[in-house]
Design a protein around this motif. Structure first.
Motif, PDB file in Angstrom:
ATOM      1  N   VAL A  81       0.774  -1.225  -0.037  1.00 32.54           N
ATOM      2  CA  VAL A  81      -0.342  -0.144   0.455  1.00 32.54           C
ATOM      3  C   VAL A  81       0.983   1.725  -0.173  1.00 32.54           C
ATOM      4  N   SER A  82       2.225   1.402   1.229  1.00 31.28           N
ATOM      5  CA  SER A  82       2.826   2.481   0.598  1.00 31.28           C
ATOM      6  C   SER A  82       4.408   1.982   1.514  1.00 31.28           C
ATOM      7  N   ASP A  83       5.091   2.777   1.485  1.00 33.08           N
ATOM      8  CA  ASP A  83       6.549   2.193   1.986  1.00 33.08           C
ATOM      9  C   ASP A  83       7.552   3.948   1.400  1.00 33.08           C
ATOM     10  N   ASN A  84       6.952   4.405   2.744  1.00 29.64           N
ATOM     11  CA  ASN A  84       8.222   5.952   3.236  1.00 29.64           C
ATOM     12  C   ASN A  84       9.178   6.152   4.665  1.00 29.64           C
ATOM     13  N   ILE A  85       9.961   7.173   4.102  1.00 32.64           N
ATOM     14  CA  ILE A  85      10.590   7.207   4.512  1.00 32.64           C
ATOM     15  C   ILE A  85      10.169   7.872   6.308  1.00 32.64           C
ATOM     16  N   VAL A  86      10.677   6.704   7.343  1.00 34.29           N
ATOM     17  CA  VAL A  86      10.403   7.394   8.722  1.00 34.29           C
ATOM     18  C   VAL A  86      11.074   8.618   9.563  1.00 34.29           C
ATOM     19  N   PRO A  87      10.809   9.565   9.552  1.00 32.44           N
ATOM     20  CA  PRO A  87      11.888  10.869   9.896  1.00 32.44           C
ATOM     21  C   PRO A  87      12.017  10.357  11.704  1.00 32.44           C
ATOM     22  N   HIS A  88      13.974  10.438  11.869  1.00 30.15           N
ATOM     23  CA  HIS A  88      13.929  10.197  13.007  1.00 30.15           C
ATOM     24  C   HIS A  88      15.861  10.332  13.049  1.00 30.15           C
ATOM     25  N   ASN A  89      16.767   9.440  13.973  1.00 29.15           N
ATOM     26  CA  ASN A  89      17.778  11.456  14.310  1.00 29.15           C
ATOM     27  C   ASN A  89      18.199   9.572  13.616  1.00 29.15           C
ATOM     28  N   GLN A  90      19.338   9.243  13.082  1.00 30.37           N
ATOM     29  CA  GLN A  90      20.283   8.267  12.176  1.00 30.37           C
ATOM     30  C   GLN A  90      21.526   8.948  11.515  1.00 30.37           C
ATOM     31  N   PRO A  91      22.438   8.398  13.444  1.00 34.41           N
ATOM     32  CA  PRO A  91      24.383   8.956  12.425  1.00 34.41           C
ATOM     33  C   PRO A  91      25.031   8.714  11.177  1.00 34.41           C
ATOM     34  N   PHE A  92      24.121   7.222  10.443  1.00 35.75           N
ATOM     35  CA  PHE A  92      24.108   7.192   9.555  1.00 35.75           C
ATOM     36  C   PHE A  92      23.311   7.644   8.119  1.00 35.75           C
ATOM     37  N   ARG A  93      23.443   8.564   7.615  1.00 38.30           N
ATOM     38  CA  ARG A  93      22.890   8.814   6.089  1.00 38.30           C
ATOM     39  C   ARG A  93      22.672   8.161   5.279  1.00 38.30           C
ATOM     40  N   GLN A  94      23.292   6.892   5.491  1.00 40.53           N
ATOM     41  CA  GLN A  94      23.182   6.365   3.547  1.00 40.53           C
ATOM     42  C   GLN A  94      22.051   4.913   4.151  1.00 40.53           C
ATOM     43  N   ILE A  95      21.981   4.809   5.617  1.00 44.14           N
ATOM     44  CA  ILE A  95      21.007   4.206   6.040  1.00 44.14           C
ATOM     45  C   ILE A  95      19.073   4.844   6.582  1.00 44.14           C
ATOM     46  N   THR A  96      18.117   4.188   6.409  1.00 44.62           N
ATOM     47  CA  THR A  96      16.752   5.201   6.509  1.00 44.62           C
ATOM     48  C   THR A  96      16.249   4.029   6.973  1.00 44.62           C
ATOM     49  N   MET A  97      14.892   4.460   7.841  1.00 39.58           N
ATOM     50  CA  MET A  97      14.071   3.842   8.291  1.00 39.58           C
ATOM     51  C   MET A  97      13.265   3.750   7.608  1.00 39.58           C
ATOM     52  N   ARG A  98      11.924   2.992   7.517  1.00 43.47           N
ATOM     53  CA  ARG A  98      10.904   3.086   6.460  1.00 43.47           C
ATOM     54  C   ARG A  98       9.942   2.362   7.264  1.00 43.47           C
ATOM     55  N   ARG A  99       8.543   2.963   7.127  1.00 44.14           N
ATOM     56  CA  ARG A  99       7.346   2.366   7.307  1.00 44.14           C
ATOM     57  C   ARG A  99       6.759   1.464   5.689  1.00 44.14           C
ATOM     58  N   HIS A 100       5.972   0.501   6.056  1.00 48.04           N
ATOM     59  CA  HIS A 100       6.006  -0.158   4.901  1.00 48.04           C
ATOM     60  C   HIS A 100       4.753  -0.547   5.353  1.00 48.04           C
ATOM     61  N   SER A 101       3.337  -0.534   4.211  1.00 51.46           N
ATOM     62  CA  SER A 101       1.808  -0.602   5.275  1.00 51.46           C
ATOM     63  C   SER A 101       1.808  -1.376   4.222  1.00 51.46           C
ATOM     64  N   VAL A 102       0.899  -3.105   3.951  1.00 48.11           N
ATOM     65  CA  VAL A 102       0.681  -3.605   3.468  1.00 48.11           C
ATOM     66  C   VAL A 102      -0.570  -4.376   3.394  1.00 48.11           C
ATOM     67  N   LYS A 103      -1.625  -4.638   2.356  1.00 46.57           N
ATOM     68  CA  LYS A 103      -2.837  -5.222   2.419  1.00 46.57           C
ATOM     69  C   LYS A 103      -2.671  -6.986   1.722  1.00 46.57           C
ATOM     70  N   PHE A 104      -3.926  -7.307   2.856  1.00 47.70           N
ATOM     71  CA  PHE A 104      -3.433  -8.719   2.817  1.00 47.70           C
ATOM     72  C   PHE A 104      -4.918  -9.390   1.285  1.00 47.70           C
ATOM     73  N   GLU A 105      -4.340 -10.451   0.818  1.00 46.11           N
ATOM     74  CA  GLU A 105      -5.185 -10.623  -0.732  1.00 46.11           C
ATOM     75  C   GLU A 105      -5.427 -12.416  -0.903  1.00 46.11           C
ATOM     76  N   ASN A 106      -6.463 -12.244  -0.984  1.00 50.22           N
ATOM     77  CA  ASN A 106      -6.683 -14.175  -1.040  1.00 50.22           C
ATOM     78  C   ASN A 106      -6.264 -14.430  -0.375  1.00 50.22           C
TER      79      ASN A 106
END
Length: 144
Positions: A81-106
């Motif tokens: 459904v969505s995959d977005n960056i979660v703002p947070h204080n991460q010391p490494f710019r190469q690593i991002t926290m993401r929130r992924h939402s899914v819808k179950f099917e069948n």
């Protein structure tokens, strides 16, 4: 806040916050694991760390697991459904926290029953659910 400013809830099933020890695992080719934030019988949201942006490869199954039991439900079909960056204080710019939402099917009958058992066993319980008092809004974060 007036109604025009509120986001309309489109979910048919209630979402339940989950204990910290529950995880979603996206199967190959994504091979991602993350902490489940909330879940319902129709979908879930989880966070994961990424070094290369969001999920670009399609994945066809998701597993649910818990620290004390390992895999609880296997290979649930879903769509993203969505995959977005979660703002947070991460010391490494190469690593991002993401929130992924899914819808179950069948969902098969087996998936649905296993999913219901997973939710019942690992969802966070609010004290008013146990005590039955609507005016007690204390959040315990414990399983009763």
């Amino acid at each position: 806040m007036n109604e025009s400013n509120q986001r309309k809830e489109r979910r048919r099933e209630p979402r339940y916050p989950m204990q910290d020890r529950t995880y979603a695992v996206l199967r190959q080719p994504a091979n991602k694991i993350g902490k489940i934030l909330d879940i319902s019988k129709s979908g879930l949201a989880f966070t994961y760390l990424s070094t290369n942006g969001g999920l670009s490869k399609p994945t066809y199954g998701i597993d649910l697991l818990a620290e004390d039991e390992g895999i609880f439900v296997e290979n649930i079909p879903f769509s993203s459904v969505s995959d977005n960056i979660v703002p947070h204080n991460q010391p490494f710019r190469q690593i991002t926290m993401r929130r992924h939402s899914v819808k179950f099917e069948n969902l098969s009958e087996h998936h649905l029953k296993s999913l219901e058992a997973f939710i019942e066993k690992y969802r966070l319980v609010y004290q008013e659910e146990v005590v039955g008092q609507q005016n007690d809004q204390a959040f315990t974060g414990k399983r009763y």
